[in-house]
Design an enzyme around this catalytic site. Sequence first.
Site, mmCIF file in Angstrom:
data_model
loop_
_atom_site.group_PDB
_atom_site.id
_atom_site.type_symbol
_atom_site.label_atom_id
_atom_site.label_comp_id
_atom_site.label_asym_id
_atom_site.label_seq_id
_atom_site.Cartn_x
_atom_site.Cartn_y
_atom_site.Cartn_z
ATOM 1 N N HIS A 123 0.814 -1.225 0.000
ATOM 2 C CA HIS A 123 0.000 0.000 0.000
ATOM 3 C C HIS A 123 0.845 1.272 0.000
ATOM 4 O O HIS A 123 0.311 2.360 -0.267
ATOM 5 C CB HIS A 123 -0.935 0.031 1.215
ATOM 6 C CG HIS A 123 -2.000 -1.015 1.192
ATOM 7 N ND1 HIS A 123 -2.811 -1.229 0.099
ATOM 8 C CD2 HIS A 123 -2.382 -1.922 2.137
ATOM 9 C CE1 HIS A 123 -3.653 -2.214 0.371
ATOM 10 N NE2 HIS A 123 -3.408 -2.664 1.590
ATOM 11 N N HIS A 161 -6.513 -7.162 -0.554
ATOM 12 C CA HIS A 161 -6.579 -5.715 -0.777
ATOM 13 C C HIS A 161 -5.678 -5.325 -1.942
ATOM 14 O O HIS A 161 -4.574 -5.853 -2.084
ATOM 15 C CB HIS A 161 -6.159 -4.965 0.489
ATOM 16 C CG HIS A 161 -6.981 -5.316 1.692
ATOM 17 N ND1 HIS A 161 -6.502 -6.133 2.699
ATOM 18 C CD2 HIS A 161 -8.242 -4.981 2.022
ATOM 19 C CE1 HIS A 161 -7.452 -6.276 3.618
ATOM 20 N NE2 HIS A 161 -8.522 -5.591 3.224
ATOM 21 N N ASP A 246 -4.810 -12.756 3.467
ATOM 22 C CA ASP A 246 -6.102 -12.305 3.966
ATOM 23 C C ASP A 246 -7.239 -12.641 3.008
ATOM 24 O O ASP A 246 -8.401 -12.328 3.278
ATOM 25 C CB ASP A 246 -6.091 -10.808 4.278
ATOM 26 C CG ASP A 246 -5.287 -9.987 3.292
ATOM 27 O OD1 ASP A 246 -4.894 -10.521 2.246
ATOM 28 O OD2 ASP A 246 -5.036 -8.797 3.582
#
Length: 305
Positions: A123, A161, A246
């Site tokens: 990120h 993500h 995740d």
Amino acid sequence: MKKVAWITDDFYLKHDTGAGHPESAQRLESISQKIEPLLEKLIEVEPKPAKIEEVRRVHSLEMIVDIQDRAKVGLAVDGDTILSKESFHVALKAVGAGLVAVDGIKEKKFERAFCAVRPPGHHATPTQSMGFCLFNNIAITAKYAQSQGYERVMIVDFDVHHGNGTQDAFYNDKSVFYFSSHQSFAYPGTGAESEKGSGEGEGYTENHYLMPNSGDIEILDIYQNDLPRAYASFQPDIILVSAGYDLHESDPLAQLDITFDGIRKVVRSILDLGEKPVIFLLEGGYSVEDLALNVFNTVEEMLKD
């Protein structure tokens, strides 16, 4: 059996995110305990801290100095991205794991590597730390790999993500192919399938949405069909993997229903792309015991011919 490096360090535990934070030291402690039965088959390698000039291949000096200053006083970047006294130095060593992996592969000490690092990285944009991530470990590794002669780099990101920071780093770059699958409408809200790169990099970013409650069939379609097509078209010299677990059905921060077997098959699909060096770098995964088992399963697959 393939020669596989296991790259980690207890120093990563010193990045203190505070009580109740999902990205905790317990993640690596659980992984280290679970992986013990495989260590006799692995080549254990100690990471070295990255140099500032290596981090600057991706990040601005202003950002690097800001993280260094914040860590000295434990000042968080935001509510998710926490820093403690050792965080800056831990982050440099997290970056360094990928660089050591590239060196070992170039020197033919091993063919594949798993870097069990924290904090995660995908990120972090060129100018901003965010989403638990301080520096973008995999983006810096990609730049370093290119400096060592691996001109065409494919980054595969199966974290639930979207790796907005990695995408930003290479959005205009035709020498790095960024391939991501991620849960739609999840943090950080980027990664639409219409985002394909720009300028010289147009066509070298490929995003795949997975709706909440998607299962193994949906994700395996991406990794057994779309990824091999992208690989064949791009013909990379090395594959780097943002390995975020995740996506597993037990994870508290996402809503995909991918099983242990599904994740193992995703990993197998990546390893079956071709006889190219592969480096996995740990990203997310916050169901601690299941994270450890998923890493174990990944390394088992990496050891296979």
